[in-house]
Design a protein around this motif. Structure first.
Motif, PDB file in Angstrom:
ATOM      1  N   LEU A 136       0.834  -1.189   0.000  1.00 46.30           N
ATOM      2  CA  LEU A 136       0.000   0.000   0.000  1.00 46.30           C
ATOM      3  C   LEU A 136       0.877   1.250   0.000  1.00 46.30           C
ATOM      4  O   LEU A 136       1.968   1.277   0.576  1.00 46.30           O
ATOM      5  CB  LEU A 136      -0.918   0.005   1.232  1.00 46.30           C
ATOM      6  N   GLU A 137       0.413   2.326  -0.596  1.00 45.73           N
ATOM      7  CA  GLU A 137       1.230   3.534  -0.798  1.00 45.73           C
ATOM      8  C   GLU A 137       1.592   4.196   0.521  1.00 45.73           C
ATOM      9  O   GLU A 137       2.752   4.362   0.855  1.00 45.73           O
ATOM     10  CB  GLU A 137       0.492   4.518  -1.701  1.00 45.73           C
ATOM     11  N   HIS A 138       0.610   4.593   1.318  1.00 48.09           N
ATOM     12  CA  HIS A 138       0.894   5.376   2.514  1.00 48.09           C
ATOM     13  C   HIS A 138       1.117   4.512   3.746  1.00 48.09           C
ATOM     14  O   HIS A 138       1.983   4.795   4.578  1.00 48.09           O
ATOM     15  CB  HIS A 138      -0.241   6.365   2.781  1.00 48.09           C
ATOM     16  N   ALA A 139       0.330   3.444   3.831  1.00 52.93           N
ATOM     17  CA  ALA A 139       0.459   2.631   5.026  1.00 52.93           C
ATOM     18  C   ALA A 139       1.841   2.011   5.131  1.00 52.93           C
ATOM     19  O   ALA A 139       2.360   1.805   6.208  1.00 52.93           O
ATOM     20  CB  ALA A 139      -0.613   1.535   5.041  1.00 52.93           C
ATOM     21  N   ALA A 140       2.483   1.741   4.021  1.00 52.74           N
ATOM     22  CA  ALA A 140       3.817   1.135   4.033  1.00 52.74           C
ATOM     23  C   ALA A 140       4.910   2.181   4.112  1.00 52.74           C
ATOM     24  O   ALA A 140       6.075   1.869   3.910  1.00 52.74           O
ATOM     25  CB  ALA A 140       3.995   0.288   2.780  1.00 52.74           C
ATOM     26  N   SER A 141       4.504   3.431   4.335  1.00 50.72           N
ATOM     27  CA  SER A 141       5.463   4.538   4.511  1.00 50.72           C
ATOM     28  C   SER A 141       6.310   4.766   3.276  1.00 50.72           C
ATOM     29  O   SER A 141       7.482   5.140   3.350  1.00 50.72           O
ATOM     30  CB  SER A 141       6.376   4.269   5.725  1.00 50.72           C
ATOM     31  N   ARG A 142       5.730   4.500   2.101  1.00 53.48           N
ATOM     32  CA  ARG A 142       6.493   4.678   0.866  1.00 53.48           C
ATOM     33  C   ARG A 142       6.970   6.127   0.689  1.00 53.48           C
ATOM     34  O   ARG A 142       8.153   6.360   0.382  1.00 53.48           O
ATOM     35  CB  ARG A 142       5.655   4.229  -0.330  1.00 53.48           C
ATOM     36  N   PRO A 143       6.110   7.167   0.853  1.00 62.88           N
ATOM     37  CA  PRO A 143       6.614   8.548   0.666  1.00 62.88           C
ATOM     38  C   PRO A 143       7.731   8.884   1.656  1.00 62.88           C
ATOM     39  O   PRO A 143       8.701   9.559   1.315  1.00 62.88           O
ATOM     40  CB  PRO A 143       5.370   9.406   0.917  1.00 62.88           C
ATOM     41  N   LEU A 144       7.562   8.361   2.858  1.00 62.04           N
ATOM     42  CA  LEU A 144       8.573   8.649   3.866  1.00 62.04           C
ATOM     43  C   LEU A 144       9.915   8.002   3.502  1.00 62.04           C
ATOM     44  O   LEU A 144      10.983   8.617   3.603  1.00 62.04           O
ATOM     45  CB  LEU A 144       8.085   8.138   5.222  1.00 62.04           C
ATOM     46  N   LEU A 145       9.858   6.752   3.024  1.00 67.36           N
ATOM     47  CA  LEU A 145      11.083   6.071   2.617  1.00 67.36           C
ATOM     48  C   LEU A 145      11.720   6.762   1.425  1.00 67.36           C
ATOM     49  O   LEU A 145      12.948   6.869   1.330  1.00 67.36           O
ATOM     50  CB  LEU A 145      10.783   4.609   2.266  1.00 67.36           C
ATOM     51  N   LYS A 146      10.896   7.233   0.542  1.00 72.79           N
ATOM     52  CA  LYS A 146      11.447   7.928  -0.629  1.00 72.79           C
ATOM     53  C   LYS A 146      12.204   9.180  -0.200  1.00 72.79           C
ATOM     54  O   LYS A 146      13.293   9.489  -0.708  1.00 72.79           O
ATOM     55  CB  LYS A 146      10.315   8.284  -1.586  1.00 72.79           C
ATOM     56  N   PRO A 174       3.258 -16.655   4.837  1.00 71.59           N
ATOM     57  CA  PRO A 174       4.657 -17.050   5.086  1.00 71.59           C
ATOM     58  C   PRO A 174       5.598 -15.843   5.156  1.00 71.59           C
ATOM     59  O   PRO A 174       5.458 -14.895   4.374  1.00 71.59           O
ATOM     60  CB  PRO A 174       4.989 -17.947   3.891  1.00 71.59           C
ATOM     61  N   PHE A 175       6.544 -15.929   6.095  1.00 73.95           N
ATOM     62  CA  PHE A 175       7.509 -14.820   6.276  1.00 73.95           C
ATOM     63  C   PHE A 175       8.334 -14.585   5.022  1.00 73.95           C
ATOM     64  O   PHE A 175       8.636 -13.452   4.652  1.00 73.95           O
ATOM     65  CB  PHE A 175       8.428 -15.130   7.467  1.00 73.95           C
ATOM     66  N   GLU A 176       8.695 -15.699   4.323  1.00 78.88           N
ATOM     67  CA  GLU A 176       9.536 -15.568   3.139  1.00 78.88           C
ATOM     68  C   GLU A 176       8.840 -14.735   2.073  1.00 78.88           C
ATOM     69  O   GLU A 176       9.480 -13.932   1.366  1.00 78.88           O
ATOM     70  CB  GLU A 176       9.892 -16.944   2.589  1.00 78.88           C
ATOM     71  N   TYR A 177       7.511 -14.931   1.930  1.00 81.92           N
ATOM     72  CA  TYR A 177       6.759 -14.161   0.943  1.00 81.92           C
ATOM     73  C   TYR A 177       6.755 -12.675   1.316  1.00 81.92           C
ATOM     74  O   TYR A 177       6.992 -11.801   0.465  1.00 81.92           O
ATOM     75  CB  TYR A 177       5.322 -14.696   0.859  1.00 81.92           C
ATOM     76  N   LEU A 178       6.504 -12.417   2.595  1.00 80.37           N
ATOM     77  CA  LEU A 178       6.467 -11.021   3.050  1.00 80.37           C
ATOM     78  C   LEU A 178       7.837 -10.353   2.882  1.00 80.37           C
ATOM     79  O   LEU A 178       7.937  -9.196   2.457  1.00 80.37           O
ATOM     80  CB  LEU A 178       6.051 -10.962   4.530  1.00 80.37           C
ATOM     81  N   GLU A 179       8.893 -11.100   3.218  1.00 79.48           N
ATOM     82  CA  GLU A 179      10.243 -10.536   3.126  1.00 79.48           C
ATOM     83  C   GLU A 179      10.580 -10.184   1.688  1.00 79.48           C
ATOM     84  O   GLU A 179      11.103  -9.095   1.392  1.00 79.48           O
ATOM     85  CB  GLU A 179      11.261 -11.530   3.688  1.00 79.48           C
ATOM     86  N   THR A 180      10.214 -11.129   0.769  1.00 78.92           N
ATOM     87  CA  THR A 180      10.533 -10.890  -0.644  1.00 78.92           C
ATOM     88  C   THR A 180       9.752  -9.707  -1.173  1.00 78.92           C
ATOM     89  O   THR A 180      10.298  -8.823  -1.865  1.00 78.92           O
ATOM     90  CB  THR A 180      10.216 -12.151  -1.469  1.00 78.92           C
ATOM     91  N   ALA A 181       8.501  -9.650  -0.852  1.00 81.61           N
ATOM     92  CA  ALA A 181       7.653  -8.569  -1.354  1.00 81.61           C
ATOM     93  C   ALA A 181       8.124  -7.213  -0.826  1.00 81.61           C
ATOM     94  O   ALA A 181       8.169  -6.221  -1.574  1.00 81.61           O
ATOM     95  CB  ALA A 181       6.191  -8.827  -0.950  1.00 81.61           C
ATOM     96  N   LEU A 182       8.489  -7.160   0.465  1.00 81.67           N
ATOM     97  CA  LEU A 182       8.906  -5.890   1.059  1.00 81.67           C
ATOM     98  C   LEU A 182      10.241  -5.418   0.471  1.00 81.67           C
ATOM     99  O   LEU A 182      10.412  -4.232   0.142  1.00 81.67           O
ATOM    100  CB  LEU A 182       9.013  -6.027   2.584  1.00 81.67           C
ATOM    101  N   LYS A 183      11.181  -6.335   0.290  1.00 79.02           N
ATOM    102  CA  LYS A 183      12.490  -5.938  -0.247  1.00 79.02           C
ATOM    103  C   LYS A 183      12.373  -5.476  -1.690  1.00 79.02           C
ATOM    104  O   LYS A 183      13.066  -4.540  -2.110  1.00 79.02           O
ATOM    105  CB  LYS A 183      13.483  -7.091  -0.132  1.00 79.02           C
ATOM    106  N   GLU A 184      11.485  -6.152  -2.461  1.00 81.48           N
ATOM    107  CA  GLU A 184      11.269  -5.695  -3.838  1.00 81.48           C
ATOM    108  C   GLU A 184      10.683  -4.298  -3.843  1.00 81.48           C
ATOM    109  O   GLU A 184      11.069  -3.446  -4.663  1.00 81.48           O
ATOM    110  CB  GLU A 184      10.333  -6.667  -4.561  1.00 81.48           C
ATOM    111  N   ASP A 185       9.789  -4.062  -2.929  1.00 83.45           N
ATOM    112  CA  ASP A 185       9.171  -2.740  -2.837  1.00 83.45           C
ATOM    113  C   ASP A 185      10.220  -1.679  -2.460  1.00 83.45           C
ATOM    114  O   ASP A 185      10.255  -0.581  -3.025  1.00 83.45           O
ATOM    115  CB  ASP A 185       8.056  -2.785  -1.788  1.00 83.45           C
ATOM    116  N   ILE A 186      11.089  -2.033  -1.518  1.00 90.38           N
ATOM    117  CA  ILE A 186      12.147  -1.099  -1.094  1.00 90.38           C
ATOM    118  C   ILE A 186      13.088  -0.808  -2.251  1.00 90.38           C
ATOM    119  O   ILE A 186      13.490   0.344  -2.478  1.00 90.38           O
ATOM    120  CB  ILE A 186      12.905  -1.673   0.106  1.00 90.38           C
ATOM    121  N   ASP A 187      13.455  -1.852  -3.012  1.00 93.90           N
ATOM    122  CA  ASP A 187      14.356  -1.659  -4.150  1.00 93.90           C
ATOM    123  C   ASP A 187      13.731  -0.743  -5.190  1.00 93.90           C
ATOM    124  O   ASP A 187      14.424   0.080  -5.810  1.00 93.90           O
ATOM    125  CB  ASP A 187      14.703  -3.012  -4.781  1.00 93.90           C
ATOM    126  N   LYS A 188      12.413  -0.900  -5.406  1.00 94.33           N
ATOM    127  CA  LYS A 188      11.729  -0.028  -6.371  1.00 94.33           C
ATOM    128  C   LYS A 188      11.771   1.429  -5.899  1.00 94.33           C
ATOM    129  O   LYS A 188      11.992   2.341  -6.699  1.00 94.33           O
ATOM    130  CB  LYS A 188      10.273  -0.481  -6.538  1.00 94.33           C
TER     131      LYS A 188
END
Length: 766
Positions: A136-146, A174-188
């Motif tokens: 999610l855009e705001h809930a995941a703190s994307r603007p803040l991370l940017k 599963p934690f592995e799914y969450l970890e992969t999804a979050l790191k991909e999001d961070i890389d983007k």
């Protein structure tokens, strides 16, 4: 203040609590932990359980959400607290939640400011989020991370931080799914941030250690939640805990300044430049520490005692003692600033040294003056001792100069721990940190030692020269000035040679040596001129003119002694006028010698003029002017004139008046002898007549024993009395000496009889 409950560092209006932070640091002793500390901050949505998580992981007591009152803003601004039972020393920071409707439109501004502050101040940043909000855009703190990533890419050589994503209320995914999804999001998000033009291409791992963990629901799975929290807590306690790279950490003592400056920079909407802020904090703290150490030094008992002592006189080991005191405070400074920027701390160290040295400069200068004075005194004393002991001037001067220069240099360099032969001290003025040198004082010492050496040499030369010149003037030889010139030349030649050799250790240029030698020659000449003027005083001139002081004949010598240096007997045959003239001529030479200074060997006619005028050696022309009526001599400069012609004439008149008694006495003596000679002839006539009478009557044998002789001698005595009745005592004195000689042909008995008659006659007249 309960440190676990924390204190509000920045209030809801963005005001930084300086006084509160000072109290917090004092209460926790934070400033004394150097680099051995960690700061952990947490950001995330409002009411996401940030305070609860911090309290459970770090043992703090931040205010938490009351579940029965519903979701709302609990934490306002930024709070800090000391973590309980966490090593190393750890500070927890609880940030106001993001996405808060309490701030309205101002939400993103404070959210961005607080995120940047967390980034600047913390070693580890916990990003608290619901696991369902990944993507999610705001809930995941994307603007803040940017925003965070944009700032990080602008930093040069950043200190690597840890981003720990805490996924809350994790259930079945599963934690592995969450970890992969979050790191991909961070890389983007990282890839979407543009690279600065001046920066090299960088990757996320250059700036962050990205870690991800999950936690069960605190409300529905409290036991599981607490177990997971304990595991998370161990990650911070372990040696490899998420505390960042401590090699780049800033000292704890600078935290207050650093935090205040960071927040002010962020609030003023300035670009956050961590390296610049790092230097700024280092500058403030290093300057504060340096000022404090300098203040402590200025009131240090050891320094104050040393400062007072050096005012009274030289202090043994002054430089070593002062250097040790200074080094103590410099070392304290180095210890306290060791973790700050090296360039800044070195610059402030140099500034502190400079300021400390300014404090001690006056004492150092005073100590140098003592060192200078003692060395000069030692030089003067030792040179005097050697000269009095009969040592040569050059050897003495060089020995004293070398020894005293050596000891002075040792004192200035801090190596004066062994007293030298002449300079008995172990003083030193060397201050290790100053870089000062004593070249100016050494030059002053060199010149004063040189002046002292010159003064002693001049005195020595003056004494010898003055005595010998005085003797020459008193001797009054015809070639007096030739002797004086030769003496002066000889002494100055010797002086030039000796002083040239003695100047070697004084490192003087040849031109300066020549100048001093020129001065010496001028001074030596002035000594001769002074002695000449002293000798030309009236009484000093008259004395040698009358009496003999050497081999040259003066008036009394020529007049009273014959050619065999025997006392003259003023017999009638002696030509007193001629003898007087010869004696006057000898005395006139003395007057001519003392009339002018003849150091330049200029011919003059003074003796001829005096002789012709005062003794008539050359008959004066009729109506010719008196050559001695002038105040100048021809061919003689005024400054070389000792006695003017007029003064010479007056002196001659005084001289003749003083010797008139001697001449008159000689003439009286001669006249007495002339009269005595006549009387002796008459007495001899009487004695001869009497002796002829007696001889014709009694014969030559036993004549003196005949009674009739007494009658005859009585008649002779009466005739002698009548003959000597009118003669003076001077003639009688001559008769007493000469009569026995004249009567010696009569034999001892008759001489005794006649001299008895003479004695009886003179006795009756007394």
């Amino acid at each position: 203040m309960k440190m676990e409950e924390g204190m509000q560092l920045i209030d809801g209006n963005g005001n930084f609590n300086v006084d509160g932070l000072k109290d917090f640091m004092a209460a926790t002793g934070f400033a004394h932990y150097g680099r051995s500390y960690a700061i952990v901050a947490i950001i995330g949505p409002q009411s996401s359980g940030k305070s609860t998580l911090m309290n459970h992981v770090f043992g703090t007591n931040f205010k938490m959400l009351d579940a029965y009152k519903g979701r709302g803003q609990t934490t306002k601004g930024i709070w800090i607290a000391r973590c309980n039972d966490i090593k190393p020393f750890t500070i927890a920071m609880d940030f106001e939640g993001t996405d808060s409707n309490a701030r309205g439109e101002d939400n993103t501004t404070f959210e961005r400011q607080s995120a940047l502050f967390a980034l600047a101040i913390a070693d580890t940043i916990l990003i608290n989020m619901w696991y369902k909000d990944i993507g999610l855009e705001h809930a995941a703190s994307r603007p803040l991370l940017k925003t965070v990533f944009q700032v990080m890419k602008r930093l040069f050589k950043p200190r690597k931080r840890t981003l720990l994503f805490v996924l809350r209320d994790h259930s079945k995914t599963p934690f592995e799914y969450l970890e992969t999804a979050l790191k991909e999001d961070i890389d983007k998000i990282w890839a979407s941030v543009a690279e600065p033009k001046t920066s090299r291409s960088v990757v996320l791992s250059d700036f962050f250690n990205v870690e991800i963990t999950t936690l069960s629901s605190y409300e529905f799975e409290e036991k599981t939640f607490k177990k997971q929290v304990d595991l998370l807590r161990q990650r911070f306690i372990s040696p490899t805990g998420l505390t960042g790279d401590k090699n780049e950490a800033e000292p704890a003592s600078g935290f207050l300044v650093r935090a205040e400056k960071f927040w002010k920079t962020i609030k003023d909407n300035k670009d956050l430049d961590l390296p610049a802020l790092k230097v700024m904090v280092a500058t403030v703290r290093c300057e504060e520490i340096a000022k404090e150490k300098l203040r402590q030094f200025t009131i240090d008992d050891g320094w104050l005692a040393l400062k007072g002592a050096v005012q009274a006189g030289p202090v043994s080991r002054f430089g070593a003692t002062l250097s040790s005191i200074l080094e103590n405070y410099f070392s304290q400074y180095d210890t306290e600033v060791i973790h700050y920027d090296q360039d800044v701390r070195n610059a402030k160290r140099r500034q502190m040294e400079s300021q400390a040295l300014e404090v001690v400069r006056d004492a150092y200068v005073t100590m140098l003056e003592h060192l200078y004075s003692d060395t000069l005194e030692s030089f003067e004393t030792s040179l005097e001792q050697l000269l009095n002991g009969g040592e040569g001037f050059v050897a003495s001067a060089l020995a004293c100069a070398r020894s005293c220069f050596l000891q002075f240099d040792k004192g200035c360099e801090g190596t004066a721990n062994i007293p030298c032969h002449f300079c008995q001290y172990d003083f030193d003025a060397f201050i290790r940190h100053s870089g000062w040198n004593a070249s100016e004082v050494r030059e002053k010492l060199r010149r004063h030692m040189l002046s002292e050496m010159m003064a002693k040499y001049v005195k020595q030369l003056t004494d010898v020269l003055a005595d010998e010149v005085q003797s020459l003037f008193e001797a009054g030889e015809a070639d007096t000035w030739v002797s004086v010139r030769n003496l002066l030349a000889s002494k100055t030649d010797v002086a030039e040679s000796e002083l040239s050799n003695a100047h070697v250790d004084f490192e003087l240029p040849r031109s300066e040596i020549d100048t001093k030698l020129g001065y010496l020659k001028v001074f030596a000449r002035s000594v001769v001129e002074r002695k000449a003027r002293e000798s030309a005083a009236t009484e000093r001139v008259l004395m040698p003119m009358k009496h003999s002081f050497g081999t040259y004949a003066r008036f009394t010598q020529v007049f009273n002694l014959d050619e065999n240096s025997m006392p003259r007997v003023w017999t009638p045959e002696q030509n007193i006028d001629e003898i007087e003239r010869n004696a006057l001529s000898a005395s006139l030479k003395i007057l001519a010698v003392m009339a002018a200074i003849r150091l330049d060997n200029i011919e003059d006619q003074i003796e001829i003029v005096l002789s012709s005028s005062l003794m008539g050696a050359v008959p004066a022309e009729a109506n010719a002017p008196d050559p001695l009526a002038s105040n100048t001599w021809e061919e003689v400069p005024t400054n070389a004139t000792l006695l003017t012609p007029a003064q010479c004439k007056l002196l001659w008149m005084q001289f003749k008046a003083e010797i008139a008694y001697i001449v008159n006495q000689a003439k009286s003596d001669q006249e007495a002898r002339r009269q005595a000679k006549k009387v002796i002839k008459q007495i001899l006539g009487l004695v001869a007549l009497a002796m002829m009478t007696l001889l014709s009557a009694y014969g030559a044998m036993g004549i003196a024993a005949k009674p009739e002789v007494a009658a005859v001698m009585k008649e002779v005595g009466q005739a002698m009395a009548a003959l000597m009745k009118d003669i003076g005592p001077e003639v009688l004195a001559v008769l007493k000496d000469e009569l026995p000689k004249a009567l010696s042909f009569l034999g001892p008995q008759m001489v005794a009889v006649i001299m008895a008659l003479f004695t009886n006659i003179t006795a009756r007249w007394r």
